[in-house]
Every structure is written in structure tokens, then in C-alpha cells.
Scaffold this active site. Structure first.
Site, PDB file in Angstrom:
ATOM      1  N   CYS A   1       0.844  -1.196   0.000  1.00 38.10           N
ATOM      2  CA  CYS A   1       0.000   0.000   0.000  1.00 38.10           C
ATOM      3  C   CYS A   1       0.883   1.252   0.000  1.00 38.10           C
ATOM      4  O   CYS A   1       1.996   1.250   0.516  1.00 38.10           O
ATOM      5  CB  CYS A   1      -0.898   0.000   1.238  1.00 38.10           C
ATOM      6  SG  CYS A   1      -2.098   1.359   1.254  1.00 38.10           S
TER       7      CYS A   1
ATOM      8  N   ASP B   1       0.478   3.754   1.751  1.00 35.99           N
ATOM      9  CA  ASP B   1       0.495   4.301   3.107  1.00 35.99           C
ATOM     10  C   ASP B   1       1.915   4.658   3.555  1.00 35.99           C
ATOM     11  O   ASP B   1       2.829   3.826   3.494  1.00 35.99           O
ATOM     12  CB  ASP B   1      -0.125   3.264   4.065  1.00 35.99           C
ATOM     13  CG  ASP B   1      -0.420   3.856   5.427  1.00 35.99           C
ATOM     14  OD1 ASP B   1       0.520   4.360   6.077  1.00 35.99           O
ATOM     15  OD2 ASP B   1      -1.594   3.821   5.851  1.00 35.99           O
TER      16      ASP B   1
ATOM     17  N   ARG C   1       3.286   4.890   6.269  1.00 41.22           N
ATOM     18  CA  ARG C   1       3.842   4.229   7.455  1.00 41.22           C
ATOM     19  C   ARG C   1       4.463   2.867   7.155  1.00 41.22           C
ATOM     20  O   ARG C   1       4.885   2.169   8.067  1.00 41.22           O
ATOM     21  CB  ARG C   1       2.734   4.072   8.503  1.00 41.22           C
ATOM     22  CG  ARG C   1       2.201   5.417   8.990  1.00 41.22           C
ATOM     23  CD  ARG C   1       0.884   5.276   9.733  1.00 41.22           C
ATOM     24  NE  ARG C   1      -0.206   4.904   8.832  1.00 41.22           N
ATOM     25  CZ  ARG C   1      -1.475   4.766   9.220  1.00 41.22           C
ATOM     26  NH1 ARG C   1      -1.789   4.961  10.490  1.00 41.22           N
ATOM     27  NH2 ARG C   1      -2.416   4.439   8.352  1.00 41.22           N
TER      28      ARG C   1
ATOM     29  N   HIS D   1      -2.220  -4.158   4.893  1.00 44.28           N
ATOM     30  CA  HIS D   1      -2.022  -3.755   6.293  1.00 44.28           C
ATOM     31  C   HIS D   1      -3.357  -3.457   6.944  1.00 44.28           C
ATOM     32  O   HIS D   1      -4.281  -2.966   6.311  1.00 44.28           O
ATOM     33  CB  HIS D   1      -1.086  -2.549   6.380  1.00 44.28           C
ATOM     34  CG  HIS D   1      -1.678  -1.279   5.844  1.00 44.28           C
ATOM     35  ND1 HIS D   1      -2.195  -0.299   6.653  1.00 44.28           N
ATOM     36  CD2 HIS D   1      -1.860  -0.853   4.580  1.00 44.28           C
ATOM     37  CE1 HIS D   1      -2.656   0.688   5.910  1.00 44.28           C
ATOM     38  NE2 HIS D   1      -2.475   0.383   4.643  1.00 44.28           N
TER      39      HIS D   1
ATOM     40  N   CYS E   1      -6.189  -0.152   6.967  1.00 41.60           N
ATOM     41  CA  CYS E   1      -5.908   0.458   5.666  1.00 41.60           C
ATOM     42  C   CYS E   1      -7.072   1.387   5.291  1.00 41.60           C
ATOM     43  O   CYS E   1      -8.220   0.947   5.201  1.00 41.60           O
ATOM     44  CB  CYS E   1      -5.741  -0.631   4.608  1.00 41.60           C
ATOM     45  SG  CYS E   1      -5.414   0.030   2.953  1.00 41.60           S
TER      46      CYS E   1
HETATM   47 CO    CO Z   1      -3.442   1.166   3.058  1.00 37.40          CO
END
Ligand code: CO
Length: 212
Positions: free
Chosen positions: A42, A44, A46, A98, A101
Site C-alpha cells: 500500500c 500508506d 507508514r 495492512h 488500511c
Molecule cells: Co493502506
């Protein structure tokens, strides 16, 4: 641009430290890359693939998008996969979702978020196909956790259903496709115990070659 100056400063310090530890690092990396792994994760912020895997530059080929999707019609995904397998000879493709999400959670809502809804439609389709088991989970977080895992399993199969992966197996290339998740609250990976390494592990409908 002044406000971004700190990033250039960070970069300079980073490059200096790299060279301090390994004077040849950049001359070596500029020659070629030979990653063993392809990471499909993803976007994302993090979840920096290299960092959580403890890998250095050059060790993991990375593709990231919202919701770690691998739609079979997406040329971006397909191009990364083909280049990774045919030219870089990666041996492992890791699809990693994750928990918590935003993409998955958005796909569970009766709400619009803009153009991205059309991309997240891929996740809504999975919800629709797995509605019975998902609706049986009353806790909202547990339900989204399960959808995160199901999404990974579906994307693993999407990768396996490509001619790219099936041709690699037909040519006796060592290649496994894995499904993992990442927990933002612990920093730990979880193996979903889905590892596909050969054509016979794939549903017949999606086999583009005959089994031998
Ligand atoms: Co995500």
C-alpha cells in the site's frame, strides 16, 4: 522551495553515511540492481518496504498503490511484474496489505471519496463476493481486518493468473507469490500462509497453459 531544503540536507547526510560505511556502495548500485524480492504494498506512508524488511537499496523491487491492488488490467502493475520477473529475476513476489488500511475501510462505507472510489471498486467487488463471511463479523475493526486479508489473497491470485507468472513457471523459473499483512500497531508482519509456486495450485479456469 526553501521549506524542502531540509530534505536535501537529510539526503546529503544519508549519502555521506552510506559512503562512510561502504565506500563503493553507490558505484556498485549505479551499475545494476539484482533484487530477489518484488514488494506489492500500500502507498500508506507508514509502511516503507525496505525499512520494515531490513533491506538495503537494491534488495527489493517495489510497487505501491492505494490498497495494494493488482488489477489484471492495470498496465502499471503488469509492467512492474513483467520487468521484475523477466529482467530482474526476482524469486519472490510479496503482496502485503495492512490492518487499518484507509483504502479498505473506505471501500466498506456507503460514502464517496472522489476518483479513488473507482480504484477502490476492486475491494468492493471482493466484499461482495465474500459478503456472507464478512457480514457475520459484527465488530467493525475485525471485519475490516478480515477484508484486508481477503484483499491480499485475491491480489495474490490476480498476480498468479497473469501470463507473466504462468510463463515463468513454464520456463522452470523459481518463483513464489506470497500473501502477508503488516500491523501498524506492532510493526510486525504476518504470513497469511498463502504461498503459490506452481500452476497446479491455481484454479483451472485461470490456467492459461496446460498442466503437465
Ligand atoms: Co493502506
Amino acid at each position: 522551495m526553501k521549506e524542502l531544503q531540509n530534505l536535501f540536507e537529510n539526503n546529503r547526510i544519508w549519502a555521506e553515511n552510506k559512503v562512510k560505511n561502504d565506500p563503493q556502495v553507490f558505484s556498485r548500485l549505479s551499475e545494476k540492481q539484482a533484487p530477489k524480492y518484488l514488494w506489492i504494498g500500500c502507498s500508506d506512508s507508514r509502511i516503507p518496504a525496505n525499512e520494515i524488511l531490513g533491506l538495503e537499496p537494491g534488495e527489493v523491487f517495489v510497487h505501491r498503490n492505494v490498497g495494494n491492488l493488482f488489477p489484471h488490467t492495470d498496465f502499471n502493475c503488469l509492467s512492474v511484474l513483467q520487468y521484475g520477473i523477466d529482467y530482474l529475476n526476482v524469486e519472490h513476489v510479496i503482496v502485503c496489505g495492512h490492518y487499518r488500511c484507509g483504502g479498505v475501510i473506505a471501500a466498506m462505507e456507503n460514502a464517496q471519496f472522489g476518483l479513488v472510489d473507482n480504484w477502490l471498486r476492486n475491494i468492493r467487488d471482493i466484499y461482495s463476493r465474500e459478503k456472507e463471511q464478512l457480514d457475520a463479523i459484527k465488530d467493525k475493526e475485525l471485519k475490516s481486518n478480515r477484508l484486508v486479508e481477503l484483499n491480499v489473497l485475491y491480489q495474490v491470485m490476480n498476480v498468479c493468473h497473469t501470463t507473466i507468472v504462468q510463463n515463468a513457471w513454464a520456463n522452470n523459473k523459481k518463483l513464489s507469490i506470497h500473501g502477508w499483512t503488516y500491523d501498524l500497531s506492532t510493526g510486525l508482519l504476518k504470513d497469511l500462509n498463502c504461498c503459490i509456486s506452481s500452476l497446479d495450485q491455481i484454479e483451472d479456469t485461470y490456467r492459461t497453459l496446460k498442466l503437465h
